[in-house]
Design an enzyme around this catalytic site. Sequence first.
Site, mmCIF file in Angstrom:
data_model
loop_
_atom_site.group_PDB
_atom_site.id
_atom_site.type_symbol
_atom_site.label_atom_id
_atom_site.label_comp_id
_atom_site.label_asym_id
_atom_site.label_seq_id
_atom_site.Cartn_x
_atom_site.Cartn_y
_atom_site.Cartn_z
ATOM 1 N N SER A 1 0.780 -0.769 0.110
ATOM 2 C CA SER A 1 0.049 -0.014 0.000
ATOM 3 C C SER A 1 1.052 1.600 0.251
ATOM 4 C CB SER A 1 -1.005 -0.346 1.180
ATOM 5 O OG SER A 1 -1.825 -1.652 1.592
HETATM 6 N N1 SAM Z 1 -0.608 -5.139 4.735
HETATM 7 C C1 SAM Z 1 -0.136 -5.228 2.426
HETATM 8 C C2 SAM Z 1 2.032 -4.248 3.069
HETATM 9 O O1 SAM Z 1 2.111 -3.672 4.001
HETATM 10 O O2 SAM Z 1 2.334 -4.963 1.586
HETATM 11 C C3 SAM Z 1 -0.470 -4.990 2.136
HETATM 12 C C4 SAM Z 1 -1.468 -6.018 1.182
HETATM 13 S S1 SAM Z 1 -2.145 -5.466 -0.123
HETATM 14 C C5 SAM Z 1 -2.953 -4.252 -0.867
HETATM 15 C C6 SAM Z 1 -3.440 -7.050 0.180
HETATM 16 C C7 SAM Z 1 -3.519 -9.159 0.134
HETATM 17 O O3 SAM Z 1 -4.173 -9.245 0.689
HETATM 18 C C8 SAM Z 1 -2.834 -9.316 -0.574
HETATM 19 O O4 SAM Z 1 -0.990 -10.176 -0.823
HETATM 20 C C9 SAM Z 1 -3.680 -10.736 -0.969
HETATM 21 O O5 SAM Z 1 -3.605 -11.495 -1.183
HETATM 22 C C10 SAM Z 1 -4.785 -10.433 0.849
HETATM 23 N N2 SAM Z 1 -5.668 -11.195 0.633
HETATM 24 C C11 SAM Z 1 -6.507 -10.706 0.446
HETATM 25 N N3 SAM Z 1 -7.814 -11.835 -0.040
HETATM 26 C C12 SAM Z 1 -7.130 -12.039 1.520
HETATM 27 C C13 SAM Z 1 -7.897 -13.018 2.524
HETATM 28 N N4 SAM Z 1 -8.625 -13.464 2.448
HETATM 29 N N5 SAM Z 1 -6.973 -13.480 3.403
HETATM 30 C C14 SAM Z 1 -5.847 -12.976 4.066
HETATM 31 N N6 SAM Z 1 -5.198 -12.220 2.648
HETATM 32 C C15 SAM Z 1 -5.836 -11.947 2.160
#
Ligand code: SAM
Length: 209
Positions: free
Chosen positions: A52
Site C-alpha cells: 500500500s
Molecule cells: N499489508 C500489505 C503490505 O503491507 O504489503 C498490503 C496488502 S495487499 C494491498 C492485500 C493483500 O491481501 C494481498 O496480499 C492479498 O493476497 C491478501 N488477501 C486477499 N484476500 C485475503 C484473505 N481472505 N485472507 C488473507 N489475505 C488476503
Amino acid sequence: MVETQLIPRGIKDTRVLDAMRRVPRHLFVGEPIQFKAYDDMALPISEEQTISQPYMVAIMTELLELKGGEKVLEIGTGSGYQAAILAELSQEVFTAERIPVLAKIAEERFSALGYTNIHVRASDGTLGWPEESPFDRILITAGSPKIPQPLIEQLSDQEGIIVAPVGDRFSQQLIILKKSNGSLSEQFHTPCMFVPLIGKHGWGGNKDF
Ligand code: SAM
C-alpha cells in the site's frame, strides 16, 4: 516520505511517524523497484498484489490508536511492510495471507529484520485467527464488501478497534469499527482503493466481479 507525504497530509501520531522513519520500506519490494519504495504510491509485489501507499499505511495505523501493549490481527500480509509497522507499535502481531508464497516471503523478511513478535500464516483471513482471539485491534488491508462477521466476533470487547476498507470492487472507504462492552459503533473515513479481500466472508473470487 515522512516529511513530504505524511506530515503535510495530517498524520500526527509521533509514534506512527517514527515507526515509518525506522522501517526500511525498500526491503519489502523487489530489487528492480527499490528506488521507488518511498514514492507516494502503492507498488506491485508478486502474485498481482500490492504494497500500500505510505500514506494509506500511516492513516490506517494511526486510526488503530496503538499504545504499545496490544495484540493485533492483520488480514492481508502482502509484502509484510504494514505488519512490520504494527510490530513496532504493539506487543504482538498475527498476520494472515491467503497466497502461501507471499506469506513465506514475508516470514523470511521478518526473521531477516529481527522481528520476533510477528506470527504469519497462510490462510483465509476472513475467518480470523480464532485460537488467538480476542484481538485488541484488527486491520484489514484488502477491500471488502463488509467487515467479515468472524472478525467482529474475534475483536476484544474492551475498547477493540477494527479498521477496514469497505466498499465495492473498485473503490472503498476506510471504516473504523469500535466495540465497547458489547456495543458497536462505526465511523467512515478516507476513500481508498485496495485489491480485493477474497475469501469465505469477503469477495468470492472471479464470480463476484
Ligand atoms: N499489508 C500489505 C503490505 O503491507 O504489503 C498490503 C496488502 S495487499 C494491498 C492485500 C493483500 O491481501 C494481498 O496480499 C492479498 O493476497 C491478501 N488477501 C486477499 N484476500 C485475503 C484473505 N481472505 N485472507 C488473507 N489475505 C488476503
